[in-house]
Design a protein around this motif. Structure first.
Motif, PDB file in Angstrom:
ATOM      1  N   PRO A   1       0.713  -1.327   0.140  1.00  6.44           N
ATOM      2  CA  PRO A   1      -0.265   0.006  -0.024  1.00  6.44           C
ATOM      3  C   PRO A   1       0.842   1.265   0.014  1.00  6.44           C
ATOM      4  O   PRO A   1       1.969   1.253   0.395  1.00  6.44           O
ATOM      5  CB  PRO A   1      -0.561  -0.117   1.126  1.00  6.44           C
ATOM      6  N   VAL A   2       0.353   2.271  -0.691  1.00  5.94           N
ATOM      7  CA  VAL A   2       1.013   3.688  -0.840  1.00  5.94           C
ATOM      8  C   VAL A   2       0.502   4.366   0.214  1.00  5.94           C
ATOM      9  O   VAL A   2      -0.757   4.321   0.671  1.00  5.94           O
ATOM     10  CB  VAL A   2       0.614   4.220  -2.068  1.00  5.94           C
ATOM     11  N   ARG A   3       1.534   5.400   0.785  1.00  2.00           N
ATOM     12  CA  ARG A   3       1.171   6.339   2.043  1.00  2.00           C
ATOM     13  C   ARG A   3       2.131   7.590   1.617  1.00  2.00           C
ATOM     14  O   ARG A   3       2.511   7.781   0.556  1.00  2.00           O
ATOM     15  CB  ARG A   3       1.492   5.791   3.177  1.00  2.00           C
ATOM     16  N   SER A   4       1.847   8.572   2.740  1.00  2.00           N
ATOM     17  CA  SER A   4       2.329   9.721   2.217  1.00  2.00           C
ATOM     18  C   SER A   4       3.897  10.009   2.348  1.00  2.00           C
ATOM     19  O   SER A   4       4.575   9.313   2.918  1.00  2.00           O
ATOM     20  CB  SER A   4       1.645  10.847   3.567  1.00  2.00           C
TER      21      SER A   4
ATOM     22  N   TYR B   1       2.850   8.977  -4.167  1.00  4.78           N
ATOM     23  CA  TYR B   1       2.704   9.048  -2.781  1.00  4.78           C
ATOM     24  C   TYR B   1       1.301   9.363  -2.575  1.00  4.78           C
ATOM     25  O   TYR B   1       0.670   9.890  -3.559  1.00  4.78           O
ATOM     26  CB  TYR B   1       3.610   9.907  -2.015  1.00  4.78           C
ATOM     27  N   SER B   2       0.718   9.023  -1.331  1.00 10.09           N
ATOM     28  CA  SER B   2      -0.702   9.179  -1.198  1.00 10.09           C
ATOM     29  C   SER B   2      -1.212  10.649  -0.695  1.00 10.09           C
ATOM     30  O   SER B   2      -2.298  10.996  -0.598  1.00 10.09           O
ATOM     31  CB  SER B   2      -1.268   8.066  -0.458  1.00 10.09           C
ATOM     32  N   GLY B   3       0.001  11.488  -0.028  1.00 11.83           N
ATOM     33  CA  GLY B   3      -0.306  12.690   0.275  1.00 11.83           C
ATOM     34  C   GLY B   3       0.541  13.233   1.197  1.00 11.83           C
ATOM     35  O   GLY B   3       1.815  12.584   1.334  1.00 11.83           O
ATOM     36  N   SER B   4       0.501  14.320   1.529  1.00 10.47           N
ATOM     37  CA  SER B   4       1.546  14.936   2.460  1.00 10.47           C
ATOM     38  C   SER B   4       1.072  16.083   3.634  1.00 10.47           C
ATOM     39  O   SER B   4      -0.045  16.571   3.225  1.00 10.47           O
ATOM     40  CB  SER B   4       2.830  15.563   1.757  1.00 10.47           C
ATOM     41  N   HIS B   5       1.723  16.642   4.353  1.00 12.22           N
ATOM     42  CA  HIS B   5       1.419  17.835   5.128  1.00 12.22           C
ATOM     43  C   HIS B   5       0.995  18.689   4.317  1.00 12.22           C
ATOM     44  O   HIS B   5       1.833  18.995   3.073  1.00 12.22           O
ATOM     45  CB  HIS B   5       2.602  17.852   6.131  1.00 12.22           C
TER      46      HIS B   5
ATOM     47  N   PRO C   1       3.962  22.666  -1.197  1.00 10.96           N
ATOM     48  CA  PRO C   1       4.734  23.395  -2.279  1.00 10.96           C
ATOM     49  C   PRO C   1       6.365  22.929  -2.445  1.00 10.96           C
ATOM     50  O   PRO C   1       6.840  23.117  -3.462  1.00 10.96           O
ATOM     51  CB  PRO C   1       4.602  24.535  -1.402  1.00 10.96           C
ATOM     52  N   LEU C   2       6.855  22.256  -1.261  1.00 10.35           N
ATOM     53  CA  LEU C   2       7.999  21.819  -1.300  1.00 10.35           C
ATOM     54  C   LEU C   2       8.474  20.651  -2.379  1.00 10.35           C
ATOM     55  O   LEU C   2       9.199  20.823  -2.997  1.00 10.35           O
ATOM     56  CB  LEU C   2       8.835  21.457   0.020  1.00 10.35           C
ATOM     57  N   LEU C   3       7.387  19.995  -2.207  1.00  8.46           N
ATOM     58  CA  LEU C   3       7.384  18.790  -3.099  1.00  8.46           C
ATOM     59  C   LEU C   3       7.376  19.270  -4.604  1.00  8.46           C
ATOM     60  O   LEU C   3       7.890  18.875  -5.466  1.00  8.46           O
ATOM     61  CB  LEU C   3       6.262  17.720  -2.888  1.00  8.46           C
ATOM     62  N   LYS C   4       6.422  20.135  -4.905  1.00  5.64           N
ATOM     63  CA  LYS C   4       6.139  20.733  -6.315  1.00  5.64           C
ATOM     64  C   LYS C   4       7.257  21.548  -6.792  1.00  5.64           C
ATOM     65  O   LYS C   4       7.637  21.373  -7.774  1.00  5.64           O
ATOM     66  CB  LYS C   4       4.757  21.540  -6.416  1.00  5.64           C
ATOM     67  N   ALA C   5       8.095  21.864  -6.000  1.00  5.10           N
ATOM     68  CA  ALA C   5       9.385  22.803  -6.281  1.00  5.10           C
ATOM     69  C   ALA C   5      10.539  21.949  -6.237  1.00  5.10           C
ATOM     70  O   ALA C   5      11.427  22.310  -6.909  1.00  5.10           O
ATOM     71  CB  ALA C   5       9.849  23.929  -5.594  1.00  5.10           C
ATOM     72  N   ALA C   6      10.564  20.756  -5.763  1.00  5.72           N
ATOM     73  CA  ALA C   6      11.876  19.817  -5.848  1.00  5.72           C
ATOM     74  C   ALA C   6      11.981  19.183  -7.263  1.00  5.72           C
ATOM     75  O   ALA C   6      11.047  18.980  -8.105  1.00  5.72           O
ATOM     76  CB  ALA C   6      11.385  18.637  -4.766  1.00  5.72           C
ATOM     77  N   PRO C   7      13.149  18.868  -7.548  1.00  2.00           N
ATOM     78  CA  PRO C   7      13.735  18.185  -8.838  1.00  2.00           C
ATOM     79  C   PRO C   7      13.184  16.864  -8.918  1.00  2.00           C
ATOM     80  O   PRO C   7      13.925  15.916  -8.895  1.00  2.00           O
ATOM     81  CB  PRO C   7      14.968  18.554  -8.635  1.00  2.00           C
ATOM     82  N   LEU C   8      11.813  16.418  -9.001  1.00  2.40           N
ATOM     83  CA  LEU C   8      11.211  15.300  -9.084  1.00  2.40           C
ATOM     84  C   LEU C   8       9.790  15.550  -9.599  1.00  2.40           C
ATOM     85  O   LEU C   8       9.189  16.671  -9.731  1.00  2.40           O
ATOM     86  CB  LEU C   8      11.247  14.653  -7.495  1.00  2.40           C
TER      87      LEU C   8
ATOM     88  N   ALA D   1       6.360  14.907  -8.825  1.00  2.00           N
ATOM     89  CA  ALA D   1       5.442  14.788  -7.650  1.00  2.00           C
ATOM     90  C   ALA D   1       4.044  14.093  -8.254  1.00  2.00           C
ATOM     91  O   ALA D   1       3.529  14.815  -8.800  1.00  2.00           O
ATOM     92  CB  ALA D   1       5.210  15.727  -6.880  1.00  2.00           C
ATOM     93  N   LEU D   2       3.803  12.754  -7.868  1.00  2.55           N
ATOM     94  CA  LEU D   2       2.450  12.265  -8.410  1.00  2.55           C
ATOM     95  C   LEU D   2       1.678  11.591  -7.493  1.00  2.55           C
ATOM     96  O   LEU D   2       1.667  10.489  -7.276  1.00  2.55           O
ATOM     97  CB  LEU D   2       2.966  11.295  -9.574  1.00  2.55           C
ATOM     98  N   PRO D   3       0.934  12.391  -6.566  1.00  2.00           N
ATOM     99  CA  PRO D   3      -0.023  11.831  -5.515  1.00  2.00           C
ATOM    100  C   PRO D   3      -1.452  11.531  -6.477  1.00  2.00           C
ATOM    101  O   PRO D   3      -1.368  11.760  -7.747  1.00  2.00           O
ATOM    102  CB  PRO D   3      -0.118  12.881  -4.787  1.00  2.00           C
ATOM    103  N   PRO D   4      -2.148  11.151  -5.877  1.00  2.00           N
ATOM    104  CA  PRO D   4      -3.508  10.308  -6.745  1.00  2.00           C
ATOM    105  C   PRO D   4      -4.223  11.581  -7.650  1.00  2.00           C
ATOM    106  O   PRO D   4      -4.835  11.292  -8.390  1.00  2.00           O
ATOM    107  CB  PRO D   4      -4.355   9.871  -5.652  1.00  2.00           C
ATOM    108  N   GLU D   5      -4.146  12.955  -6.912  1.00  2.00           N
ATOM    109  CA  GLU D   5      -4.811  13.968  -7.556  1.00  2.00           C
ATOM    110  C   GLU D   5      -4.182  14.494  -8.900  1.00  2.00           C
ATOM    111  O   GLU D   5      -4.951  14.750  -9.678  1.00  2.00           O
ATOM    112  CB  GLU D   5      -5.043  15.012  -6.585  1.00  2.00           C
ATOM    113  N   ASP D   6      -2.939  14.006  -8.881  1.00  2.00           N
ATOM    114  CA  ASP D   6      -2.265  14.416 -10.145  1.00  2.00           C
ATOM    115  C   ASP D   6      -2.240  13.273 -11.339  1.00  2.00           C
ATOM    116  O   ASP D   6      -1.820  13.563 -12.308  1.00  2.00           O
ATOM    117  CB  ASP D   6      -0.631  14.909  -9.904  1.00  2.00           C
ATOM    118  N   ALA D   7      -2.586  12.084 -10.737  1.00  2.00           N
ATOM    119  CA  ALA D   7      -2.500  10.804 -11.792  1.00  2.00           C
ATOM    120  C   ALA D   7      -3.699   9.904 -11.199  1.00  2.00           C
ATOM    121  O   ALA D   7      -3.296   8.685 -10.599  1.00  2.00           O
ATOM    122  CB  ALA D   7      -1.052  10.227 -11.635  1.00  2.00           C
ATOM    123  N   PRO D   8      -4.723  10.297 -11.263  1.00  2.00           N
ATOM    124  CA  PRO D   8      -5.993   9.530 -10.800  1.00  2.00           C
ATOM    125  C   PRO D   8      -5.947   7.988 -11.250  1.00  2.00           C
ATOM    126  O   PRO D   8      -6.369   7.122 -10.546  1.00  2.00           O
ATOM    127  CB  PRO D   8      -7.045  10.515 -10.936  1.00  2.00           C
TER     128      PRO D   8
END
Length: 336
Positions: A117-120, A139-143, A148-155, A157-164
Motif C-alpha cells: 500500500p502507498v502512503r504519504s 505517494y498518497s499525500g503529505s502535510h 509546495p516543497l514537493l512541487k518545487a523539488a527536482p522530481l 510529484a505524482l499523488p492520486p490527484e495528479d495521476a488519478p
C-alpha cells in the motif's frame, strides 16, 4: 608414325591473336570452348560489435536503461503483506512519527503490475531522492505545508490527484492501508522522469575479512527489522517486527545486500494530523555503516558531500566497498 593432328576450329587463330594484343588485366580471354570462370569478389561479413551488456547502477545486473520510480510504502501491521516489493531495485527504510517506519521503494530495472500500500511522503524524501536526478515519486499525500516543497523539488510529484488513473483501492482491506499504485500508468504521467544513473554504489567481489553473520536486527523506537542469511538462496530474508516479511505476489522478501547506514534523525518543522512531529532523516554528510553480504558483515564508512551527489561506501581504509549484485536494502538507522 606422327600422331594425327587435331583439326583446329575455325577462328581459333584469330582468337589467339586477339589474346596476344589484349591486356590480360582488363579482359579475360580464353578458348571459346573452355570458358574461364569469372573470379568471385571477396566478401566480408561485418562482425557484430562486442559491447558489454548494460548494467543497472542500482543492482549491478544486466538491465536496459529505464526511468526511476520511487514509491512511498506503508509499513505498519495492517499494511502487510506488501505487494510488488520484490520488483524494487532498492528499498530504503525511514523512520516516521511515533518511532514507526515507512519504506521507499526504488523501481527501474523491473516494474510490478501493482505496488503498495502507498502512503504519504515526508520532507526528508526530497533530500534522499536528489541523488537520483529527477525521478518520479508516487505517494498518497503529505502535510499541507510540504506540498509546495514537493512541487518545487527536482522530481515529478505524482499523488492520486495528479495521476488519478494510476491508483486503485483494494476493497478487501481497510483504509488507509488499501491504496495501490499501477506503476506503468504513473510513469505515463511523467514521461521525462530521469533514467537510472550512478548513485555511488559499486558491485563486485566482497572485500577481504568481515565477520560471519547469520542474523542481524536493527531497531527503531517502535519497529525492528531482522535480516537472516540464507545460504541456499544467497540472500538475506527480511522479517519485520518479528514476523517473516512476504509479498502477495512474490513470496518471501529478500535482499542480496543489506546496508545499515547510521544517520542523524532530528525533528522537522512538520507534524502529522495527530500532532506528532515528523522526524527528518539526514542523508547528506558522512558516518559509519554495516554492510551485510554473502553471510558476512563488513564495517564501512559512508559519504555524501551534497544532496545532488551519490552516496559512496568504503572500507575503513578508504577502499570502495562492493555490494553483491542484486537487490539492496538500505536501513537508515538512528546513529548511536
Amino acid at each position: 608414325m606422327a600422331a594425327a593432328r587435331r583439326p583446329r576450329r575455325p577462328g581459333a587463330a584469330v582468337t589467339a591473336a586477339l589474346c596476344a594484343v589484349m591486356t590480360a588485366g582488363l579482359y579475360g580471354c580464353s578458348d571459346a570452348g573452355t570458358p574461364e570462370p569469372t573470379p568471385t569478389p571477396a566478401t566480408t561479413t561485418p562482425r557484430p560489435e562486442s559491447r558489454p551488456p548494460s548494467r543497472s547502477p542500482f543492482t549491478g545486473l544486466p538491465a536496459r536503461p529505464a526511468p526511476v520510480l520511487a514509491v512511498k510504502i506503508d509499513n505498519v501491521g495492517p499494511a502487510r503483506p506488501h505487494t510488488g516489493l520484490g520488483a524494487a531495485d532498492l528499498v530504503y527504510v525511514e523512520q516516521v512519527e511515533g518511532g514507526q517506519t515507512r519504506l521507499l521503494a526504488i523501481c527501474s530495472s523491473r516494474l510490478p503490475e501493482r505496488i503498495g500500500p502507498v502512503r504519504s511522503a515526508r520532507e526528508s524524501d526530497i533530500e534522499l531522492l536528489r541523488q537520483f536526478g529527477r525521478p518520479a515519486l508516487a505517494y498518497s499525500g503529505s502535510h499541507s505545508g510540504l506540498k509546495p516543497l514537493l512541487k518545487a523539488a527536482p522530481l515529478y510529484a505524482l499523488p492520486p490527484e495528479d495521476a488519478p488513473g494510476a491508483y486503485v483501492r483494494d476493497r478487501g482491506r481497510s483504509a488507509p492501508h488499501n491504496l495501490y499504485l499501477l506503476p506503468a500508468r504513473v510513469l505515463a504521467a511523467a514521461p521525462k522522469a530521469e533514467q537510472a544513473k550512478d548513485i555511488g554504489f559499486r558491485f563486485g567481489p566482497a572485500p577481504e575479512g568481515g565477520t560471519p553473520v547469520n542474523e542481524r536486527t536493527v531497531r527503531f523506537p517502535a519497529a525492528r527489522y531482522t535480516f537472516t542469511w540464507n545460504g541456499a538462496e544467497k540472500g538475506w530474508r527480511v522479517a519485520m517486527d518479528g514476523r517473516p516479511a512476504v509479498t502477495t505476489d512474490g513470496g518471501p522478501v529478500t535482499a542480496t545486500t543489506v546496508v545499515v547506514q547510521y544517520v542523524d534523525i532530528r525533528p522537522s518543522k512538520f507534524s502529522d494530523f495527530l500532532g506528532s512531529v515528523s522526524p527528518y532523516t539526514e542523508t547528506v554528510g558522512k558516518g559509519t555503516a554495516l554492510v551485510l553480504r554473502d553471510g558476512r558483515g563488513h564495517e564501512a564508512r559512508w559519504s555524501r558531500p551534497a544532496a545532488e551527489a551519490g552516496t559512496a561506501f568504503t572500507t575503513p581504509a578508504g577502499e570502495p566497498l562492493n555490494f553483491a549484485p542484486g537487490r539492496t536494502w538500505i536501513v537508515l538507522a538512528p546513529r548511536g
